[in-house]
Design an enzyme around this catalytic site. Structure first.
Site, PDB file in Angstrom:
ATOM      1  N   ASP A  96       0.863  -1.193   0.000  1.00 29.57           N
ATOM      2  CA  ASP A  96       0.000   0.000   0.000  1.00 29.57           C
ATOM      3  C   ASP A  96       0.893   1.235   0.000  1.00 29.57           C
ATOM      4  OD1 ASP A  96       0.820   0.500   2.615  1.00 29.57           O
ATOM      5  OD2 ASP A  96      -1.183   0.462   3.478  1.00 29.57           O
ATOM      6  N   ASP A 260      -5.146  -6.456   8.464  1.00 27.91           N
ATOM      7  CA  ASP A 260      -3.763  -6.271   8.892  1.00 27.91           C
ATOM      8  C   ASP A 260      -3.741  -5.402  10.133  1.00 27.91           C
ATOM      9  OD1 ASP A 260      -2.866  -3.275   8.301  1.00 27.91           O
ATOM     10  OD2 ASP A 260      -4.165  -3.893   6.657  1.00 27.91           O
TER      11      ASP A 260
END
Ligand SMILES: [Zn+2]
Length: 425
Positions: A96, A260
């Site tokens: 990301d 996560d």
């Protein structure tokens, strides 16, 4: 019922395998990162199902937040992320942008092309589109609040920007080696669901739900319910920064396939109380034995003459000795408490900031004795000492292990429940 994968976000977290807890030092010739061990190298079985790496951690932003040295970054791109981190080949790697690091900026600091290139060269399996976090949320937990006026205008601008970038990203990612994931942002369940609808129209089947970190569980579940209501059958959700495994059953119901979180690692050394986690959900305070020669606050106090260095060293050494003896059954809990109290007294800890009253519980339970993880088995009571990165980080790794075990347990439970229901498949 579907499985749910835990991705561990890396922030250059590794330990020195050569560290000697008695001599308090490691191999001086070791090369950082290259000779160190990530959690998946410390445990006999990796304590997560995948890893997440942020571009901001590797490359930094304009304000320079990179945790990598130039040499490390070059090796990262030359070898690819998986080889660089010595990650098992079949373990999925997600990327990301690290939107937290630029949340205060007007726009994300990276272009879509730069991010696609980062995922391609790094050899990622999954790549999250460029996004801009919305932090305002119309909570219904305790105090109900409305997002309106300028705040709403900024939320709308950020969502529009995130969706425009997601559209561009999806098109650019076609033919690349990674699966593109879109990010849904919003300021209430309805606006989050609208983002999901827009991303699905662009072609996304993997959608991450962002901005959930500060939300109360009740609000997270409201968001999930709304997003699930507009979810196509093939769409899977990823929860960014969320680790509340007690909600696993709800996650499964609402189409979540992964999440996560770094919070178990961070709590090991940033939380005032919940430093050591256990499978039962009980948490314990770690035993503060700061290094006289390494703790910045203590060194400042010595320099300014507030703390006597020699006395501090004697108290520190005695603490370590008695703690080890206690772990071997050769010292009583009372002796440990006395040594810890003496060290606190030398350090001039204010009664209000004292941890003594919490230590009794930790010493009574000795939770590391019951933990089957490789770290607790190998280093014993050192895992419970709040002292330097080598111990604190290992305790964080232990917490990650515990989270992963809890996740597996919850998943097994839901499978068993489903299996035992008549007519279920
Ligand atoms: Zn453990």
């Amino acid at each position: 019922m579907s499985s749910i994968k835990f991705f561990f976000p890396d922030s250059h977290d590794y330990v020195d395998p050569s560290f000697d807890f008695i001599r308090e030092q490691g191999n001086e010739h070791r090369i950082r990162q290259r000779d160190d061990h990530y959690p998946h190298e410390v445990f006999s079985t990796p304590p997560y199902d995948g890893m997440l790496i942020s571009k901001a951690i590797v490359d930094g932003t304009e304000k320079g937040t990179s945790k990598y040295t130039m040499a490390q970054r070059q090796r990262f791109f030359r070898q690819g992320a998986k080889r660089f981190m010595r990650l098992p080949h079949d373990m999925p790697l997600m990327g990301d942008c690290g939107a937290f690091s630029y949340v205060a900026e007007y726009e994300p600091p990276y272009s879509v092309d730069e991010v696609v290139e980062f995922y391609e060269i790094g050899g990622f399996d999954l790549g999250i589109s460029v996004d801009h976090i919305i932090f305002a949320f119309e909570s219904q937990a305790k105090v109900v609040r409305l997002v309106e006026g300028d705040e709403l205008a900024e939320c709308l601008r950020r969502r529009e920007l995130t969706l425009t970038l997601a559209d561009e990203f999806f098109k650019r990612a076609q033919g690349c080696g990674f699966t593109p994931m879109g990010v849904a942002h919003g300021w209430n369940p309805e606006s989050m669901a609208e983002s999901v609808v827009a991303l699905q129209k662009m072609g996304y089947q993997r959608i991450t739900l962002g901005g959930l970190v500060p939300l109360k569980t009740v609000d997270i579940l409201r968001v999930l319910e709304a997003c699930d209501g507009v979810r196509d059958s093939g769409t899977e959700f990823h929860l960014l920064g969320i680790s509340r495994v007690e909600n696993v059953e709800a996650y499964q119901r609402y189409g979540v396939s992964s999440f996560d979180s770094t919070s178990p690692l961070q709590q090991a050394f940033k939380d005032a109380r919940h430093n050591y986690h256990t499978a039962s959900g009980e948490t314990y305070v770690a035993l503060r034995v700061p290094q006289v020669d390494g703790n910045p606050a203590l060194m400042r106090a010595i320099k300014s003459g507030k703390v006597d260095q020699d006395k501090a060293k004697v108290a520190e050494r005695l603490c370590l000795k008695v703690l080890r003896e206690f772990d071997q059954g050769r010292a009583s809990q009372q002796q440990v408490m006395q040594a810890l109290a003496d060290y606190e007294a030398v350090m001039l800890v204010e009664p209000k900031k004292s941890f003594l009253k919490h230590y009794e519980r930790t010493l009574e339970a000795r939770p590391w004795k019951q933990c089957p993880c490789d770290i607790c088995q190998q280093i014993g009571i050192d895992v419970a000492m709040f002292r330097g990165a080598e111990r604190n980080r290992r305790r964080g790794f232990h917490n990650i292990f515990v989270l992963h075990e809890k996740l597996k347990l919850h998943l097994n439970r839901t499978v068993t429940v489903c299996d035992s229901q008549p007519g279920s498949e």
